[in-house]
Design a protein around this motif. Structure first.
Motif, mmCIF file in Angstrom:
data_model
loop_
_atom_site.group_PDB
_atom_site.id
_atom_site.type_symbol
_atom_site.label_atom_id
_atom_site.label_comp_id
_atom_site.label_asym_id
_atom_site.label_seq_id
_atom_site.Cartn_x
_atom_site.Cartn_y
_atom_site.Cartn_z
ATOM 1 N N PHE A 3 0.851 -1.195 0.000
ATOM 2 C CA PHE A 3 0.000 0.000 0.000
ATOM 3 C C PHE A 3 0.879 1.234 0.000
ATOM 4 C CE2 PHE A 3 -3.939 2.002 0.285
ATOM 5 C CZ PHE A 3 -3.799 3.101 1.089
ATOM 6 N N LYS A 4 0.647 2.148 -0.924
ATOM 7 C CA LYS A 4 1.556 3.258 -1.119
ATOM 8 C C LYS A 4 1.284 4.417 -0.178
ATOM 9 C CE LYS A 4 -0.087 5.748 -5.057
ATOM 10 N NZ LYS A 4 -0.246 6.868 -4.311
ATOM 11 N N THR A 5 2.295 5.230 0.015
ATOM 12 C CA THR A 5 2.196 6.393 0.892
ATOM 13 C C THR A 5 1.273 7.433 0.299
ATOM 14 O OG1 THR A 5 4.456 6.008 1.607
ATOM 15 C CG2 THR A 5 3.548 8.177 2.037
ATOM 16 N N ARG A 6 0.504 8.100 1.158
ATOM 17 C CA ARG A 6 -0.420 9.122 0.691
ATOM 18 C C ARG A 6 0.326 10.395 0.325
ATOM 19 N NH1 ARG A 6 -3.330 7.363 -1.617
ATOM 20 N NH2 ARG A 6 -4.586 9.211 -1.616
ATOM 21 N N TRP A 7 -0.348 11.258 -0.401
ATOM 22 C CA TRP A 7 0.206 12.541 -0.793
ATOM 23 C C TRP A 7 -0.828 13.612 -0.547
ATOM 24 C CZ3 TRP A 7 -1.565 8.681 -3.663
ATOM 25 C CH2 TRP A 7 -2.666 8.956 -4.463
ATOM 26 N N ILE A 232 -9.241 -0.602 3.377
ATOM 27 C CA ILE A 232 -10.263 0.439 3.531
ATOM 28 C C ILE A 232 -9.623 1.737 3.997
ATOM 29 C CG2 ILE A 232 -12.401 1.081 4.712
ATOM 30 C CD1 ILE A 232 -12.896 -1.924 5.127
ATOM 31 N N VAL A 233 -8.638 1.625 4.873
ATOM 32 C CA VAL A 233 -7.960 2.808 5.420
ATOM 33 C C VAL A 233 -6.470 2.696 5.151
ATOM 34 C CG1 VAL A 233 -9.693 3.065 7.230
ATOM 35 C CG2 VAL A 233 -7.592 1.792 7.719
ATOM 36 N N TYR A 259 -8.014 12.575 9.476
ATOM 37 C CA TYR A 259 -8.246 12.768 8.042
ATOM 38 C C TYR A 259 -7.287 11.946 7.182
ATOM 39 C CZ TYR A 259 -11.113 16.414 9.991
ATOM 40 O OH TYR A 259 -12.060 17.089 10.731
ATOM 41 N N TYR A 260 -6.991 10.747 7.627
ATOM 42 C CA TYR A 260 -6.125 9.827 6.898
ATOM 43 C C TYR A 260 -6.865 9.242 5.692
ATOM 44 C CZ TYR A 260 -8.793 6.845 10.118
ATOM 45 O OH TYR A 260 -9.794 6.237 10.842
ATOM 46 N N SER A 268 -7.935 11.852 1.577
ATOM 47 C CA SER A 268 -7.149 12.307 2.724
ATOM 48 C C SER A 268 -7.084 13.822 2.743
ATOM 49 C CB SER A 268 -5.730 11.720 2.672
ATOM 50 O OG SER A 268 -5.108 12.007 1.437
ATOM 51 N N TRP A 269 -6.686 14.380 3.886
ATOM 52 C CA TRP A 269 -6.603 15.809 4.207
ATOM 53 C C TRP A 269 -7.981 16.393 4.559
ATOM 54 C CZ3 TRP A 269 -2.200 18.410 5.178
ATOM 55 C CH2 TRP A 269 -1.006 17.863 4.686
#
Length: 372
Positions: A3-7, A232-233, A259-260, A268-269
């Motif tokens: 699972f990749k890191t969020r941006w 899911i998260v 807000y993940y 996200s955010w």
């Protein structure tokens, strides 16, 4: 699949700025159509002001009276016609508040409409609904297009026979299960199809090929974002406190770490939860957990991003597929700043592989411009 890191995705204006070419340079003759009144708010009808056929005549809400000014041909070619002319979005605009008028039929994308099963009438170019401003039911209220929100100001009963959102979606449940054999039970097919009414132009614009390509493209990106509809998260909990921008006037009422990433596009955010919630009529700023608890809400946030946000790209993913820019531009609009232009070719290839596989399941060519 990891699972990749969020941006940081910046909430942008509701529709990309790409200009859509005319579908034809010649006048289009109406295809087989159904004719009758189109009624909506307070039982009133869509009406041509003064029964005038002059170009630029306002299209308004008015008491239903059965006159020719309220007899609309809803054609299978996507046009809606009265008095020999077409229902038209003034100035070829895709902006909220763009007004409706009568105009010579030209084949332009601003004269194309789709009637959804949820009784929205959508201009696919703008991906917006015919709307009564401020839900004002007074005679003479001029109609406009506005971001689809499911309110009574956007619900219409039109004569049957026009283009419509297919009730079964272009992806069958069997195909969906074939695409995601190991999916989390949270991501239901019924949740996805229930969410379609929020954005009726999704996978319902252009030819059958384009519709299937768009569905495959959306689901391929979703596949990558969630590890095959497993997560899911967001899995890296250490990132959770990072997604609160206190520079926003509304702050983070649900908490610093609330807000993940969640859902099929991993929303996200705080500002994106606020923007998505406002668009969908759901208070996601105060209750972001709805995205991980309600499958239909989760899918709706994914469709919100896909249909209305440019992200780091120059167009929405929806417009990229509908207007022929290709699958590569959907990647750029979702995560271009981290993956495109050689920054992470393995991640791009993962998305392309999924898209090609899903296109094969749907029996459609993936088309050109697969990479970004």
């Amino acid at each position: 699949m990891g699972f990749k890191t969020r941006w940081r995705r910046t909430a942008l204006a509701a529709v990309g700025t790409l200009t859509v070419a005319l579908l034809s340079v010649l006048p289009v003759q109406p295809a087989a159509a159904a004719t009758g009144q189109i009624s909506g708010l307070a039982g009133k009808c869509i009406d041509v002001a003064g029964a005038s056929s002059a170009n630029g005549t306002a299209v308004q809400l008015y008491d239903c009276n059965g006159t020719g000014a309220q007899q609309w041909n809803v054609g299978t070619d996507g046009t809606i016609r009265a008095l020999g002319k077409c229902l038209d979005v003034a100035g070829n605009s895709t902006a909220d508040g763009a007004q409706l008028q009568l105009w010579d039929c030209s084949g332009g994308a601003n004269q194309r409409w789709a009637v959804s099963a949820a009784r929205d009438i959508v201009n696919p170019q703008a991906n917006k609904c015919i709307d009564v401003p401020s839900a004002n039911s007074a005679n003479g209220t001029r109609l406009q297009i506005w971001t689809c929100n499911g309110t009574s100001a956007q619900k219409w009963t039109a004569p049957s026979g026009g283009p419509s959102q297919p009730s079964g979606f272009v992806v069958s449940e069997a195909q969906f299960n074939q695409m995601f054999p190991g999916r989390n039970s949270f991501y239901t097919y019924s949740g996805l199809t229930a969410a379609l009414s929020s954005y009726p132009a999704f996978a319902n614009s252009g030819s059958d090929t384009v519709k299937r390509q768009e569905a495959a493209a959306f689901l391929a990106n979703v596949n990558h974002e969630t590890g095959g509809l497993v997560h899911i998260v967001e899995q890296n909990t250490a990132n959770y406190p990072h997604y609160c921008d206190w520079g926003q006037s509304y702050g983070c009422p649900a908490g610093q770490a609330a807000y993940y990433g969640r859902g099929p596009i991993q929303l996200s955010w705080n500002f994106n939860y606020k923007a998505a919630g406002d668009a969908l009529g759901i208070d996601l700023l105060n209750n972001p957990w709805l995205v991980q608890n309600d499958p239909a809400v989760a899918w709706r946030t994914g469709l919100w991003y896909w249909n209305t946000q440019n992200g780091p790209g120059s167009m929405t993913p929806h417009n990229a597929m509908v207007n022929g820019a290709g699958f590569g531009q959907t990647i750029r609009s979702i995560n271009g700043s981290l993956e495109c232009d050689g920054r992470n070719p393995a991640q791009v290839q993962s998305r392309v592989d999924a898209y090609q596989r899903f296109a094969g399941i749907l029996g459609v060519s993936p088309g050109a411009n697969l990479y970004c």
